[in-house]
Scaffold this motif. Structure first.
Motif, short mmCIF file in Angstrom:
data_model
loop_
_atom_site.label_atom_id
_atom_site.label_comp_id
_atom_site.label_asym_id
_atom_site.label_seq_id
_atom_site.Cartn_x
_atom_site.Cartn_y
_atom_site.Cartn_z
N ALA A 97 -16.01 -2.69 -7.99
CA ALA A 97 -16.38 -3.80 -8.87
C ALA A 97 -15.20 -4.20 -9.76
O ALA A 97 -14.94 -5.40 -9.96
CB ALA A 97 -17.58 -3.41 -9.73
N LYS B 254 -13.21 -7.89 -10.09
CA LYS B 254 -13.01 -8.56 -11.37
C LYS B 254 -11.54 -8.78 -11.69
O LYS B 254 -11.16 -9.78 -12.30
CB LYS B 254 -13.69 -7.76 -12.49
CG LYS B 254 -15.21 -7.75 -12.37
CD LYS B 254 -15.87 -6.80 -13.34
CE LYS B 254 -15.94 -7.38 -14.72
NZ LYS B 254 -16.73 -6.52 -15.64
N ASN C 127 -21.67 -8.37 -14.43
CA ASN C 127 -21.99 -7.43 -13.35
C ASN C 127 -22.55 -6.13 -13.88
O ASN C 127 -22.40 -5.78 -15.06
CB ASN C 127 -20.74 -7.13 -12.52
CG ASN C 127 -19.84 -6.08 -13.16
OD1 ASN C 127 -19.28 -6.31 -14.24
ND2 ASN C 127 -19.70 -4.94 -12.51
N MET D 141 -23.08 -8.74 -8.89
CA MET D 141 -22.12 -9.54 -9.64
C MET D 141 -22.47 -11.02 -9.64
O MET D 141 -23.03 -11.55 -8.67
CB MET D 141 -20.71 -9.36 -9.06
CG MET D 141 -20.30 -7.92 -8.84
SD MET D 141 -18.61 -7.71 -8.26
CE MET D 141 -17.75 -7.91 -9.83
#
Length: 393
Positions: free
Chosen positions: A310, A314, A327, A332
């Motif tokens: 994740a 980002k 998220n 997300m």
């Protein structure tokens, strides 16, 4: 007639603008078309393919069960090994008092069963759910949904339903001794990935306990590792009275469940007996696939990798047109200025080989929920294509 013509002529449509991607095969994080098309799937069939498409161990479990038996009898009458072993495997992922599993076919059906269970156990009739919640499309699930646009054409729906604002502490005062249950997505999905605070959930749990209200957490999208823990409620130091799951549960096969303790679930046995019935719930092939899915999540350390993956998304998805990213793990939402801007980016990304989507109640944000098996190289490739699609719009 070709497949496209058959699809349009004979298959019931849900919009006037379906994606119309023809799929011949799927494997891992990819979908393949009949003419050599290759798409990196960043939405996992809307949170379903958590262990990827056609994971070899899921296929092996399916094949092994096919060689034994398929449907035998309506749910709850025969002792079927896949159902019993799956129930135990699910309970092993949960706090000890959540020890009784009712297997169904889908998230909507699991919500319907949980609503009935709450009313039957408490003897109350009022249900509280959240604004912009999505719990499914059947009548009961739709009744507790939190968006009037999707509900108004189907009224009258269930009586006794009221809404609170997700994450808003003051609204918890609306929970009282006449409330049978509060039904809440642990992480709001179709609202565009909204995450309440730990303090909110602790206050919610306390209020439900004080008023004799059952807390039902909907983990249809957020369960089975998607947020970086097996269940999203584990982030918030609370435990629900009933948990509802589906989507990622079956490794691509249709299955769902609602889970409570044995005392609560026991009310379905009497007055009336057969208080909840499903013919195909816990189908042995789907149950076998679900057991394999749990084992994959545990043995391949996929959940432990979620937060790192994740963070990589980002760090790469940085562009002036991106207004922000919300998220919880690999659940997300990438926010843009408007639906018009987002839709053109999504369409171009599909042309370039990456499938994304938007949210029912948040159409300015891009849904990213890839298989948890996605590699760092595949994340870099996907983000490169999304940024290219942004630049071209």
């Amino acid at each position: 007639m070709n497949n496209r013509q058959l699809f349009l002529q004979h298959l019931a449509q849900t919009t006037d603008f379906p994606l119309m991607i023809e799929v011949e095969k799927a494997e891992g994080v990819y979908l393949y078309g009949p003419n050599g098309e290759k798409y990196l799937d960043l939405i996992s069939g809307i949170g379903v393919s958590n262990v990827g498409h056609r994971h070899p161990k899921v296929l092996e479990a399916i094949q092994a069960q096919l060689d034994k038996y398929l449907h035998l009898m309506v749910y709850g009458e025969y002792i079927q090994s896949p159902q019993s072993k799956l129930a135990k495997a699910l309970c092993d992922t949960l706090p000890s008092h959540l020890d009784n599993v009712y297997l169904v076919n889908s998230g909507s059906e699991a919500i319907e069963g949980a609503l009935k269970l709450a009313k039957r156990y408490t003897g109350k009739r009022n249900i509280i759910s959240c604004v912009n919640a999505y719990h499914g499309s059947s009548h009961g699930a739709l009744s507790i949904g939190g968006n009037e646009i999707f509900k108004r054409a189907y009224r009258p729906l269930l009586p006794g339903i009221s809404n609170i604002q997700y994450g808003y502490l003051a609204d918890l005062e609306k929970i009282n001794s006449e409330t049978a249950a509060v039904v809440m997505e642990t992480i709001q999905g179709e609202a565009g990935i909204r995450v309440a605070t730990k303090e909110y959930f602790i206050a919610l749990r306390r209020k439900c306990s004080e008023t004799g209200t059952l807390l039902i957490l909907d983990e249809i999208q957020s369960g089975f590792g998607r947020t970086g823990k097996f269940w999203a409620f584990e982030h918030f130091e609370i435990v629900p009275d009933i948990i509802v799951t589906a989507k990622g549960m079956g490794g691509g096969m249709p299955i769902g469940a609602f889970i409570a303790n044995k005392e609560v679930m026991g009310v379905f046995k009497n007055n009336p007996l057969l208080g909840h019935i499903t013919t195909f719930g816990g189908h042995p092939v789907s149950s076998a696939a679900s057991i394999a899915t749990i084992e994959i999540l545990k043995n391949e350390s996929l959940i432990d990798q979620v937060e790192k993956k994740a963070k990589l998304f980002k760090s790469l998805l940085v562009h002036p047109k991106i207004k922000g990213i919300r998220n919880k793990g690999l659940m997300m939402a990438v926010e843009f200025e408007s639906f018009e801007v987002l839709k053109s980016i999504i369409d171009r990304a599909i042309e370039l080989g990456v499938i994304t989507d938007w949210f029912l109640f948040c159409d300015d944000s891009m849904r990213i929920a890839p298989p948890l098996t996605i590699t760092e190289d595949e994340i870099r490739k996907a983000c490169h294509i999304i940024l290219k699609a942004i630049e071209e719009n």
